[in-house]
Design an enzyme around this catalytic site. Structure first.
Site, PDB file in Angstrom:
ATOM      1  CE  LYS A 213      -3.819  -4.511  -2.848  1.00 19.35           C
ATOM      2  NZ  LYS A 213      -2.841  -5.221  -1.992  1.00 19.35           N
ATOM      3  CB  SER A 266     -13.026  -7.914   4.535  1.00 23.47           C
ATOM      4  OG  SER A 266     -12.553  -6.656   4.110  1.00 23.47           O
ATOM      5  CD  GLU A 287     -15.802 -14.932  -2.922  1.00 25.35           C
ATOM      6  OE1 GLU A 287     -16.251 -14.803  -1.760  1.00 25.35           O
ATOM      7  OE2 GLU A 287     -14.760 -15.506  -3.209  1.00 25.35           O
ATOM      8  CB  CYS A 321     -15.072 -16.396   1.578  1.00 31.28           C
ATOM      9  SG  CYS A 321     -14.704 -17.243   0.045  1.00 31.28           S
ATOM     10  CD  GLU A 418     -15.556 -13.969   6.479  1.00 29.71           C
ATOM     11  OE1 GLU A 418     -15.179 -12.790   6.321  1.00 29.71           O
ATOM     12  OE2 GLU A 418     -15.718 -14.759   5.537  1.00 29.71           O
TER      13      GLU A 418
HETATM   14  P1  NDP Z   1      -9.129  -7.208   3.072  1.00 31.97           P
HETATM   15  O1  NDP Z   1     -10.501  -7.204   2.530  1.00 31.97           O
HETATM   16  O2  NDP Z   1      -8.622  -5.975   3.724  1.00 31.97           O
HETATM   17  O3  NDP Z   1      -8.064  -7.590   1.947  1.00 31.97           O
HETATM   18  C1  NDP Z   1      -8.367  -8.128   0.694  1.00 31.97           C
HETATM   19  C2  NDP Z   1      -7.597  -7.400  -0.392  1.00 31.97           C
HETATM   20  O4  NDP Z   1      -8.040  -6.050  -0.483  1.00 31.97           O
HETATM   21  C3  NDP Z   1      -6.099  -7.329  -0.154  1.00 31.97           C
HETATM   22  O5  NDP Z   1      -5.420  -7.387  -1.389  1.00 31.97           O
HETATM   23  C4  NDP Z   1      -5.948  -5.947   0.445  1.00 31.97           C
HETATM   24  O6  NDP Z   1      -4.653  -5.412   0.318  1.00 31.97           O
HETATM   25  C5  NDP Z   1      -6.927  -5.159  -0.391  1.00 31.97           C
HETATM   26  N1  NDP Z   1      -7.363  -3.906   0.206  1.00 31.97           N
HETATM   27  C6  NDP Z   1      -7.312  -3.535   1.509  1.00 31.97           C
HETATM   28  N2  NDP Z   1      -7.810  -2.299   1.654  1.00 31.97           N
HETATM   29  C7  NDP Z   1      -8.170  -1.877   0.423  1.00 31.97           C
HETATM   30  C8  NDP Z   1      -8.738  -0.673  -0.072  1.00 31.97           C
HETATM   31  N3  NDP Z   1      -9.072   0.339   0.732  1.00 31.97           N
HETATM   32  N4  NDP Z   1      -8.965  -0.561  -1.402  1.00 31.97           N
HETATM   33  C9  NDP Z   1      -8.665  -1.580  -2.229  1.00 31.97           C
HETATM   34  N5  NDP Z   1      -8.112  -2.737  -1.814  1.00 31.97           N
HETATM   35  C10 NDP Z   1      -7.890  -2.886  -0.498  1.00 31.97           C
HETATM   36  O7  NDP Z   1      -9.004  -8.415   4.066  1.00 31.97           O
HETATM   37  P2  NDP Z   1      -8.017  -8.501   5.326  1.00 31.97           P
HETATM   38  O8  NDP Z   1      -6.777  -9.089   4.839  1.00 31.97           O
HETATM   39  O9  NDP Z   1      -7.870  -7.221   6.045  1.00 31.97           O
HETATM   40  O10 NDP Z   1      -8.813  -9.494   6.258  1.00 31.97           O
HETATM   41  C11 NDP Z   1      -9.792  -8.967   7.156  1.00 31.97           C
HETATM   42  C12 NDP Z   1     -10.938  -9.904   7.272  1.00 31.97           C
HETATM   43  O11 NDP Z   1     -11.576  -9.999   6.026  1.00 31.97           O
HETATM   44  C13 NDP Z   1     -10.566 -11.327   7.618  1.00 31.97           C
HETATM   45  O12 NDP Z   1     -10.440 -11.493   8.960  1.00 31.97           O
HETATM   46  C14 NDP Z   1     -11.702 -12.094   7.041  1.00 31.97           C
HETATM   47  O13 NDP Z   1     -12.760 -12.137   7.966  1.00 31.97           O
HETATM   48  C15 NDP Z   1     -12.111 -11.278   5.836  1.00 31.97           C
HETATM   49  N6  NDP Z   1     -11.601 -11.814   4.590  1.00 31.97           N
HETATM   50  C16 NDP Z   1     -12.484 -12.421   3.778  1.00 31.97           C
HETATM   51  C17 NDP Z   1     -12.051 -12.971   2.599  1.00 31.97           C
HETATM   52  C18 NDP Z   1     -12.998 -13.671   1.708  1.00 31.97           C
HETATM   53  O14 NDP Z   1     -12.576 -14.305   0.740  1.00 31.97           O
HETATM   54  N7  NDP Z   1     -14.276 -13.561   1.954  1.00 31.97           N
HETATM   55  C19 NDP Z   1     -10.660 -12.959   2.198  1.00 31.97           C
HETATM   56  C20 NDP Z   1      -9.796 -12.238   3.105  1.00 31.97           C
HETATM   57  C21 NDP Z   1     -10.281 -11.709   4.258  1.00 31.97           C
HETATM   58  P3  NDP Z   1      -3.621  -5.535   1.544  1.00 31.97           P
HETATM   59  O15 NDP Z   1      -3.387  -6.987   1.745  1.00 31.97           O
HETATM   60  O16 NDP Z   1      -2.434  -4.814   1.010  1.00 31.97           O
HETATM   61  O17 NDP Z   1      -4.247  -4.875   2.719  1.00 31.97           O
END
Ligand code: NDP
Length: 510
Positions: A213, A266, A287, A321, A418
């Site tokens: 996904k 996140s 991760e 990240c 972060e």
């Molecule tokens: P998320 O953790 O929400 O998104 C990462 C993935 O998880 C996306 O594919 C998202 O789908 C999916 N997801 C969201 N909610 C769920 C759930 N309940 N169950 C399963 N999968 C889910 O990151 P955000 O995009 O909301 O970003 C928020 C913050 O997270 C950022 O500001 C940043 O600080 C951090 N972040 C950290 C990352 C890293 O690599 N460490 C990467 C991305 C974000 P969808 O896009 O459809 O919501």
């Protein structure tokens, strides 16, 4: 008290056109040339109006026919409508993956699996420009990064794990490596194609099938990858791509037909996913976030360190990240270091991600831009000193100036949370012990950087860092042979290298 500093050199030359003082041209002098626009052509990639889900080797509409828009963050224009996958679709995809795992992929000899992976790697290289343009348009990252980093590294992961597919007996001597089965893989928006490669390549090499996904703001490169799977004649159901919201991701995580969950994103969602698999025998790797310290000692080569600091926090708009978002500078060199950094920041070009001169592109989404803006405002309100170089931002799109905070205290939100944006918080230290104490004073533990001339100091510091990856005299270096992952709230499990392969096998005695 809130303090703000901006570029105040008085001159008739606009600040954005002034040469940095390190160029030795005298204060207030105009930069003697201009960068001509160097836009990458968009017509290399065909973007469809609508995309379906990729299940069982075919593109199909979502159950109920729902769609959502994916937006170009540099222009705010809708690029395409993408199928809004539901839990019903997640179920179909898991069934397709199970059929493929038991009937074709799981029984295929390793050397046959390797052929497919080599083929995918080769197609990624052949279509690299197409992927780079699409990735930059959908995510906002500069074309020079998608072209030189994301796409080549994604291909390199397929090359690397293709090499392991028929050598599992050598990877795990004396043991028999069996695939886990069907993997649910959920990836974020900051490195959409690269995170796909990190997840899919080792899974397939070890004989698993996958349902992936992508993040909802960046689904297009994964859907182009589905086209690559068709082009490579990958058996139907080995790779399934289900686009849709977080709840569809959770439907995959909790599906009874899933054997392994791999998540990057996140920490907040990572915790929910850990709860979702608790009490089952599913394998899990997480991760998550980071707040890396980039530590500069007084014997470091400062000009080289400045490049590493800039790469550490402004690469990919800081949406990384493992970004070096906390600079720990030894007190005796903090002033010259900050002067050099400010100089360097004045040469960073922010703008059109498709322009080959652009260093910092667009922030991935309006939501992320709001989050960065809010955290930067908190930094000012809590008393840190803000510096942003004078630079023009495009009128449309989600852009943010490279930002530097000095006078940061460890208690400030900008030192703890972060930000996931182009924002650097500078803290200082006097002794190595203080540097270690401050570097490890975070809930995260993904990465760290050390800048010093002394090899012995590097070795000593590396051993004391609570971080999964520590770079010495460099930053943000990636290689498919090298494991990557975190401590503490940065998650657990490793991706990359043989460790990454291990996460997709069950080892049995011979
Ligand atoms: P998320 O953790 O929400 O998104 C990462 C993935 O998880 C996306 O594919 C998202 O789908 C999916 N997801 C969201 N909610 C769920 C759930 N309940 N169950 C399963 N999968 C889910 O990151 P955000 O995009 O909301 O970003 C928020 C913050 O997270 C950022 O500001 C940043 O600080 C951090 N972040 C950290 C990352 C890293 O690599 N460490 C990467 C991305 C974000 P969808 O896009 O459809 O919501």
């Amino acid at each position: 008290m809130a303090r703000m500093a901006t570029d105040t050199t008085s001159s008739i030359v606009p600040a954005s056109d002034r040469a940095p003082s390190s160029w030795g041209m005298g204060d207030g002098q105009a930069i003697p040339w201009e960068y001509a626009p160097a836009p990458e052509a968009r017509d290399i990639v065909t973007i469809q109006d609508r995309y379906g889900l990729f299940i069982g080797g075919r593109f199909v509409p979502a159950h109920g026919g729902g769609t959502f828009a994916t937006v170009n963050p540099a222009t705010e224009e809708t690029m395409a409508l993408v199928a809004r996958g539901t839990p019903v679709d997640a179920d179909k995809a898991v069934r397709a993956a199970r059929r493929a795992q038991t009937r074709s992929w799981g029984t295929l000899p390793g050397k046959e699996r390797a052929k497919y992976l080599f083929r995918i790697a080769r197609i990624l290289q052949e279509r690299s420009r197409e992927f780079a343009v699409l990735e930059s348009m959908d995510s906002g990252k500069p074309i020079k990064e998608s072209r030189d980093v994301d796409v080549p590294l994604a291909a390199a992961h397929f090359w690397y794990y293709a090499g392991w597919a028929d050598k599992l007996d050598y990877a795990f001597p004396g043991r028999v490596a069996r695939p886990l089965g069907v993997a649910a893989q959920i990836i974020p928006w900051n490195f959409p194609l690269l995170m796909l490669a990190w997840k899919i390549a080792p899974a397939l090499a070890a004989g698993n099938t996958v349902v992936l996904k992508p993040a909802s703001t960046t689904p297009l490169s994964a859907l182009l990858f589905a086209d690559v799977c068709q082009q490579a004649d990958l058996p139907p159901g080995v790779v399934n791509i289900v686009t849709g919201p977080g709840e569809t991701g959770m439907a995959l995580v909790t599906h009874k037909g899933i054997d392994k969950v791999a998540f990057t994103g996140s920490t907040e969602i990572g915790k929910r996913i850990a709860k979702g698999v608790a009490g089952t025998d599913k394998a899990l790797t997480l991760e998550l976030g980071g707040k890396a310290a980039n530590i500069v000692f007084d014997d470091a080569p400062l000009d080289q360190a400045v490049e590493g600091i800039v790469n550490g926090i402004y690469f990919n708009q800081g949406e990384v990240c493992c970004a070096g978002s906390r600079l720990l500078a030894q007190e005796s060199i903090v002033e010259p270091l900050i002067d050099k950094l400010k100089d360097r920041l004045s040469t960073i070009r922010v703008g059109d991600p498709l322009d080959k001169n652009t260093d910092v592109g667009a922030i991935n989404s309006k939501g992320q831009l709001d989050k960065i803006t809010e955290l930067v405002a908190s930094g000012v309100a809590e008393g840190a000193e803000l510096y942003q170089p004078a630079c023009d931002l495009p009128d449309r799109g989600y852009f943010f100036r490279p930002t530097l905070f000095t006078n940061v205290a460890q208690s400030h939100r900008i030192a703890r949370e972060e930000i996931f944006g182009p924002v650097l918080s500078v803290l200082t230290f006097r002794t190595p012990d203080e540097a270690v104490e401050k570097a490890n004073n975070t809930v995260y533990g993904l990465s760290a950087g050390i800048w010093t001339d002394k090899g012995s100091r590097i070795l000593e510091m590396v051993g004391r860092m609570k971080a999964g990856v520590v770079w010495a005299n460099t930053f943000n270096r990636f290689d498919p042979t090298s494991p990557f992952g975190g401590y503490k709230e940065s998650g657990f499990g490793r991706e990359g290298g043989m460790h990454g392969l291990h996460a997709y096998v069950r080892l049995e005695d011979r």
